[in-house]
Design a protein around this motif. Structure first.
Motif, short mmCIF file in Angstrom:
data_model
loop_
_atom_site.label_atom_id
_atom_site.label_comp_id
_atom_site.label_asym_id
_atom_site.label_seq_id
_atom_site.Cartn_x
_atom_site.Cartn_y
_atom_site.Cartn_z
N UNK A 116 45.42 50.26 30.60
CA UNK A 116 45.67 49.20 29.63
C UNK A 116 45.94 47.93 30.42
N UNK A 117 45.93 46.80 29.73
CA UNK A 117 46.20 45.53 30.41
C UNK A 117 47.58 45.52 31.06
N UNK A 118 48.53 46.23 30.43
CA UNK A 118 49.89 46.29 30.97
C UNK A 118 50.17 47.57 31.77
N UNK A 119 49.17 48.44 31.88
CA UNK A 119 49.35 49.71 32.57
C UNK A 119 49.26 49.57 34.09
N UNK A 120 49.37 50.69 34.74
CA UNK A 120 49.37 50.72 36.21
C UNK A 120 48.15 50.03 36.82
N UNK A 121 46.99 50.18 36.19
CA UNK A 121 45.76 49.61 36.76
C UNK A 121 45.49 48.19 36.29
N UNK A 122 46.24 47.72 35.29
CA UNK A 122 46.13 46.33 34.85
C UNK A 122 44.83 45.98 34.14
N UNK A 123 44.10 46.98 33.69
CA UNK A 123 42.84 46.73 33.00
C UNK A 123 42.50 47.92 32.11
N UNK A 124 41.74 47.64 31.06
CA UNK A 124 41.27 48.69 30.18
C UNK A 124 40.01 49.32 30.77
N UNK A 125 39.65 50.48 30.28
CA UNK A 125 38.40 51.10 30.73
C UNK A 125 37.21 50.25 30.31
N UNK A 126 37.27 49.61 29.15
CA UNK A 126 36.17 48.71 28.77
C UNK A 126 35.96 47.63 29.82
N UNK A 127 37.05 47.06 30.31
CA UNK A 127 36.94 46.03 31.34
C UNK A 127 36.41 46.62 32.64
N UNK A 128 36.91 47.78 33.02
CA UNK A 128 36.49 48.39 34.29
C UNK A 128 35.04 48.86 34.26
N UNK A 129 34.54 49.20 33.07
CA UNK A 129 33.15 49.66 32.93
C UNK A 129 32.18 48.54 32.60
N UNK A 130 32.64 47.31 32.59
CA UNK A 130 31.80 46.17 32.25
C UNK A 130 30.51 46.09 33.08
N UNK A 131 30.52 46.40 34.38
CA UNK A 131 29.26 46.35 35.13
C UNK A 131 28.15 47.24 34.53
N UNK A 132 28.54 48.36 33.95
CA UNK A 132 27.54 49.24 33.33
C UNK A 132 26.99 48.63 32.05
N UNK A 133 27.86 48.02 31.27
CA UNK A 133 27.42 47.35 30.04
C UNK A 133 26.45 46.21 30.39
#
Length: 174
Positions: A116-133
């Motif tokens: 999540x934006x506030x989680x440990x990784x600071x990003x959602x999976x949608x954001x992290x998978x953006x290169x595939x989209x």
């Protein structure tokens, strides 16, 4: 409609979740889903581009099942993309993939709330998978919402995994 399910996992034999999803898809999805263990096909990373082009051309949907390693896919998947998505065939004067669909099935070791934006990784999976989209869009592929399994490293029990596998096969059939 045919789907090529390409499984990219470098340690599939040790993977409880990815192996289960692949095996269930091979056993239960139906004849329209072709399951391919890419590390078994290309252990030396020498991808047969002509064969991969033929596979892609024969299917309506390209599905990728992979563990999310360091915010990316395993090395062979990136190698496959670089080798197979060629100019003159997939883009840059070629449109072999236009109108087909890209599906991602992604497993993470971390819990859902870490992505999540506030989680440990600071990003959602949608954001992290953006290169595939973006890749899908560039190649003229339709991009569907990904199938994501969180907490797969040690926290998923057998009952939860059975439900995930049921959901995965239903998702492949949809």
């Amino acid at each position: 409609m045919t789907t090529s399910l390409m499984v990219f996992h470098d340690r599939l034999a040790q993977s409880k979740v990815n192996r289960t999803l692949m095996e269930r898809a091979a056993r239960e999805a139906d004849d329209a889903v072709i399951v391919r263990d890419m590390y078994a096909l290309y252990p030396d990373f020498a991808i047969d581009v002509d064969e991969e082009h033929r596979v892609c051309e024969r299917c309506d949907r390209l599905a990728f099942l992979f563990p999310f390693y360091w915010y990316s896919a395993p090395a062979l998947m990136k190698q496959w993309e670089d080798a197979v998505f060629t100019p003159g065939w997939a883009y840059g004067g070629g449109d072999a993939l236009a109108g087909k669909t890209m599906l991602l099935a992604v497993t993470t070791g971390g819990a859902r709330d870490m992505y999540t934006a506030d989680g440990k990784h600071g990003a959602t999976m949608d954001a992290l998978l953006l290169p595939y989209r973006i890749t899908a869009r560039y190649l003229g592929l339709e991009y569907e919402d990904p199938f994501i399994v969180h907490g797969s490293s040690k926290t998923i029990d057998d009952d939860a995994l059975a439900q995930v596998a049921d959901d995965f096969v239903a998702w492949l059939r949809a």
